[in-house]
Write a protein that holds these residues in place. Structure first.
Motif, mmCIF file in Angstrom:
data_model
loop_
_atom_site.group_PDB
_atom_site.id
_atom_site.type_symbol
_atom_site.label_atom_id
_atom_site.label_comp_id
_atom_site.label_asym_id
_atom_site.label_seq_id
_atom_site.Cartn_x
_atom_site.Cartn_y
_atom_site.Cartn_z
ATOM 1 N N THR A 150 -4.150 0.382 -0.847
ATOM 2 C CA THR A 150 -2.976 0.436 -0.650
ATOM 3 C C THR A 150 -1.937 1.747 -1.302
ATOM 4 O O THR A 150 -2.577 2.476 -1.979
ATOM 5 N N ARG A 151 -0.955 1.830 -1.017
ATOM 6 C CA ARG A 151 -0.039 3.012 -1.477
ATOM 7 C C ARG A 151 0.206 2.940 -3.089
ATOM 8 O O ARG A 151 -0.162 3.868 -3.631
ATOM 9 N N ASP A 152 0.213 1.546 -3.556
ATOM 10 C CA ASP A 152 0.363 1.432 -4.897
ATOM 11 C C ASP A 152 -0.888 1.769 -5.630
ATOM 12 O O ASP A 152 -0.876 2.358 -6.899
ATOM 13 N N PHE A 153 -2.139 1.439 -4.833
ATOM 14 C CA PHE A 153 -3.362 1.766 -5.659
ATOM 15 C C PHE A 153 -3.461 3.259 -5.664
ATOM 16 O O PHE A 153 -3.998 3.693 -6.540
ATOM 17 N N LEU A 154 -3.415 3.891 -4.630
ATOM 18 C CA LEU A 154 -3.406 5.376 -4.548
ATOM 19 C C LEU A 154 -2.364 6.040 -5.622
ATOM 20 O O LEU A 154 -3.040 6.931 -6.516
ATOM 21 N N ALA A 155 -1.177 5.498 -5.859
ATOM 22 C CA ALA A 155 -0.467 5.979 -6.842
ATOM 23 C C ALA A 155 -1.085 5.979 -8.248
ATOM 24 O O ALA A 155 -0.833 6.761 -8.975
ATOM 25 N N LYS A 156 -1.573 4.586 -8.572
ATOM 26 C CA LYS A 156 -2.280 4.378 -9.707
ATOM 27 C C LYS A 156 -3.531 5.249 -9.771
ATOM 28 O O LYS A 156 -3.984 6.046 -10.834
ATOM 29 N N TYR A 157 -4.352 5.660 -8.673
ATOM 30 C CA TYR A 157 -5.558 6.491 -8.759
ATOM 31 C C TYR A 157 -5.208 7.696 -8.952
ATOM 32 O O TYR A 157 -5.645 8.611 -9.935
ATOM 33 N N TYR A 158 -4.251 8.450 -8.390
ATOM 34 C CA TYR A 158 -3.783 9.774 -8.283
ATOM 35 C C TYR A 158 -3.108 10.070 -9.947
ATOM 36 O O TYR A 158 -3.108 11.326 -10.247
ATOM 37 N N ASP A 159 -2.750 9.032 -10.600
ATOM 38 C CA ASP A 159 -2.251 9.346 -11.742
ATOM 39 C C ASP A 159 -3.113 9.896 -12.761
ATOM 40 O O ASP A 159 -3.031 10.689 -13.810
ATOM 41 N N LYS A 160 -4.561 9.412 -12.429
ATOM 42 C CA LYS A 160 -5.830 10.099 -13.312
ATOM 43 C C LYS A 160 -6.144 11.495 -12.952
ATOM 44 O O LYS A 160 -6.970 12.129 -13.298
ATOM 45 N N TYR A 161 -5.328 12.042 -11.745
ATOM 46 C CA TYR A 161 -5.905 13.421 -11.259
ATOM 47 C C TYR A 161 -4.323 14.128 -10.839
ATOM 48 O O TYR A 161 -4.232 14.590 -9.928
ATOM 49 N N PRO A 162 -4.065 14.708 -12.182
ATOM 50 C CA PRO A 162 -2.781 15.313 -12.072
ATOM 51 C C PRO A 162 -3.183 16.815 -11.640
ATOM 52 O O PRO A 162 -4.226 17.324 -12.176
ATOM 53 N N PHE A 163 -2.482 17.579 -10.730
ATOM 54 C CA PHE A 163 -2.823 18.855 -10.370
ATOM 55 C C PHE A 163 -2.068 19.871 -11.430
ATOM 56 O O PHE A 163 -0.715 19.838 -11.261
ATOM 57 N N GLU B 195 0.481 8.989 2.557
ATOM 58 C CA GLU B 195 1.910 9.390 2.363
ATOM 59 C C GLU B 195 2.085 9.576 0.623
ATOM 60 O O GLU B 195 2.749 10.332 0.323
ATOM 61 N N GLU B 196 1.273 8.841 0.026
ATOM 62 C CA GLU B 196 1.331 9.126 -1.337
ATOM 63 C C GLU B 196 0.575 10.032 -1.936
ATOM 64 O O GLU B 196 1.147 11.058 -2.608
ATOM 65 N N GLN B 197 -0.481 10.634 -1.005
ATOM 66 C CA GLN B 197 -1.268 11.717 -1.287
ATOM 67 C C GLN B 197 -0.224 12.978 -0.878
ATOM 68 O O GLN B 197 -0.124 14.226 -1.410
ATOM 69 N N ARG B 198 0.379 12.943 0.163
ATOM 70 C CA ARG B 198 1.371 14.084 0.600
ATOM 71 C C ARG B 198 2.549 14.319 -0.273
ATOM 72 O O ARG B 198 2.986 15.306 -0.568
ATOM 73 N N PHE C 285 -9.983 21.144 -6.435
ATOM 74 C CA PHE C 285 -9.228 20.011 -7.078
ATOM 75 C C PHE C 285 -9.414 19.030 -5.990
ATOM 76 O O PHE C 285 -9.725 17.603 -6.407
ATOM 77 N N ILE C 286 -8.698 19.162 -4.761
ATOM 78 C CA ILE C 286 -8.700 18.075 -3.712
ATOM 79 C C ILE C 286 -10.111 17.566 -3.312
ATOM 80 O O ILE C 286 -10.126 16.489 -3.012
ATOM 81 N N ARG C 287 -11.048 18.263 -3.434
ATOM 82 C CA ARG C 287 -12.266 17.972 -3.148
ATOM 83 C C ARG C 287 -12.777 16.775 -3.956
ATOM 84 O O ARG C 287 -13.321 15.681 -3.575
ATOM 85 N N ASP C 288 -12.623 16.816 -5.509
ATOM 86 C CA ASP C 288 -12.908 16.092 -6.377
ATOM 87 C C ASP C 288 -12.042 14.603 -6.017
ATOM 88 O O ASP C 288 -12.580 13.583 -6.481
ATOM 89 N N VAL C 289 -10.814 14.880 -5.921
ATOM 90 C CA VAL C 289 -10.049 13.652 -5.643
ATOM 91 C C VAL C 289 -10.356 12.948 -4.675
ATOM 92 O O VAL C 289 -10.459 11.722 -4.374
ATOM 93 N N PHE C 290 -10.766 13.476 -3.241
ATOM 94 C CA PHE C 290 -11.255 12.904 -2.211
ATOM 95 C C PHE C 290 -12.512 12.189 -2.291
ATOM 96 O O PHE C 290 -12.709 10.955 -1.867
ATOM 97 N N ALA C 291 -13.408 12.805 -3.047
ATOM 98 C CA ALA C 291 -14.888 12.209 -3.176
ATOM 99 C C ALA C 291 -14.890 11.113 -3.935
ATOM 100 O O ALA C 291 -15.818 10.440 -3.636
#
Length: 415
Positions: free
Chosen positions: A11-24, A236-239, A297-303
């Motif tokens: 979900t978008r909520d999950f990705l928001a929490k997941y991306y918090d661990k990967y600040p660019f 959209e969270e990724q964008r 960076f984005i390679r590691d996020v996607f992987a």
């Protein structure tokens, strides 16, 4: 075949929490500065020389906002790098640089050679990332497909489809199609793959039964491919999170390519100054190093990002979300504002809101403005009306920012 029991699409909520661990880490401030300098140098080239129709299109593209999708921006960067490398080839340089009749020309040719190496290295990194990411996504999907003859048929069908797509590209190249034409075709092919997945996910009735049971596609995978790329879906969270730095890099390479294109046709009228060469070298160095950093960076996020989560994980996210949020009433005819003072550049302002009651078609206006130390106001986020929205913004200057929820157009309904 991996089990999908108890799983649901991310979900978008999950990705928001997941991306918090990967600040660019923010881009170098030199990206913005050098983009402006290169654009100014390009503008100087056509002050006394009218633009051709093709050059006008390049200027318009360089001055427009980049595409919204992350993968489309990656393809746009690849296209521009290939265009630059084409211009840097010996046979495509201005005659004076081909003959190297002066010491200054010979020195510039040496500089161009170094710039070409940086672009070639960056292009290789991008091509490798796109190829491996495509294989990663397909292989991950296939772990949830039947591992018998049906899975084999799916793989064979994909291979045939990709051969046909490559044949289209080869035919375009053999007919002397331009780099721009080739990339337009490649992007159309990418969108066709996406449409086919969405159609598979939205299958209904008898066809859906055949897809699910005859081919063996799990329902959770159908749900995933249907929703993942929706305009307000998980991507959209990724964008929102990683789009802004990529947009800046896209704009930078568009302006570098614009400068080379304009310069080559006007080279005989005026040679580059030492300062212009220095700016060009610095711009290419900053662009290639920052773009390669973004790719890594984005390679590691996607992987590391999963496709599916458990219902328990989704429920826990919703519970935490409820605890973190407060309800505010915006009366009819009024606005609600949140003022923020930003003391450090490249900070993030984030928002996440929705209307909690009322008709399903109810919305509220939302915008963001910036006030500099001298009191001048600039609209950062254009005014639009939403039923809900979620996003973030990377602040470039320090100062005062204001988030504004507008219900002034409503006569009767509070929000």
């Amino acid at each position: 075949m991996a089990s999908t029991e108890g799983l649901m699409p991310i979900t978008r909520d999950f990705l928001a929490k997941y991306y918090d661990k990967y600040p660019f880490a923010p881009l170098s401030q030199d990206v913005s500065r050098l983009t402006d300098e290169i654009h100014s140098m390009a503008s100087d080239l056509y002050k006394d020389s009218p633009l051709t129709r093709g050059e006008s299109s390049l200027v318009l593209e360089a001055e427009s906002h980049p595409p919204h999708k992350v993968d489309e921006n990656l393809w746009k960067n690849r296209e521009q790098i290939e265009e630059i490398l084409f211009l840097l080839e010996g046979s495509n340089r201005p005659p004076a640089l081909q003959s190297q009749s002066t010491a200054e020309d010979a020195e510039l040719v040496s500089v161009l050679g170094r710039l070409g190496e940086k672009f070639r290295s960056t292009l290789k990194s991008l091509e490798t990332f796109q190829s491996k990411n495509s294989e990663f996504v397909f292989n991950t999907v296939m772990t949830y497909m039947p591992q018998d003859f049906r899975g084999t048929l799916i793989r064979q069908q994909r291979e045939r489809s990709e051969r046909n797509k490559q044949a289209e590209v080869d035919a375009l190249i053999n007919s002397d199609g331009s780099i721009r034409d080739r990339h337009a075709l490649l992007w159309n092919q990418q969108m066709e793959r996406r449409r086919q997945l969405a159609q598979l996910g939205s299958a209904t009735g008898v066809y859906k039964t055949l897809v699910k049971y005859l081919v063996g596609v799990p329902q959770v995978l159908l749900d995933f491919v249907q929703k993942i790329n929706d305009d307000d879906g998980p991507m959209e969270e990724q964008r929102q999170r990683y789009g802004p730095p990529l947009y800046s890099l896209t704009k930078m390479v568009l302006n570098i390519q614009l400068f080379f294109s304009l310069l080559w046709r006007r080279f005989e009228a005026g040679k580059l100054s030492r300062n212009q060469i220095t700016v060009l070298e610095e711009a290419v160095d900053v662009y290639t190093s920052e773009f390669q950093r973004f790719i890594k960076f984005i390679r590691d996020v996607f992987a590391n990002s999963p496709f599916f989560i458990t219902a328990e994980e989704a429920g826990a996210l919703e519970a935490r979300k409820s605890d973190e949020y407060k309800e505010v009433t915006v009366p009819a005819g009024k606005t609600h504002e949140v003022a923020l003072t930003v003391d450090a550049i490249n900070s993030y302002i984030a928002w996440d809101f929705s209307l909690t009651q009322g008709r399903v078609d109810m919305d509220i206006g939302f915008s963001m403005e910036y006030t500099n130390p001298s009191g001048q106001k600039t609209q950062i986020l254009p005014y639009r009306r939403y039923g809900a929205d979620q996003g973030n913004f990377c602040t470039i200057p320090c100062g005062n920012y204001k988030l504004i929820w507008d219900n002034s157009y409503s006569t009767f309904f509070k929000k």
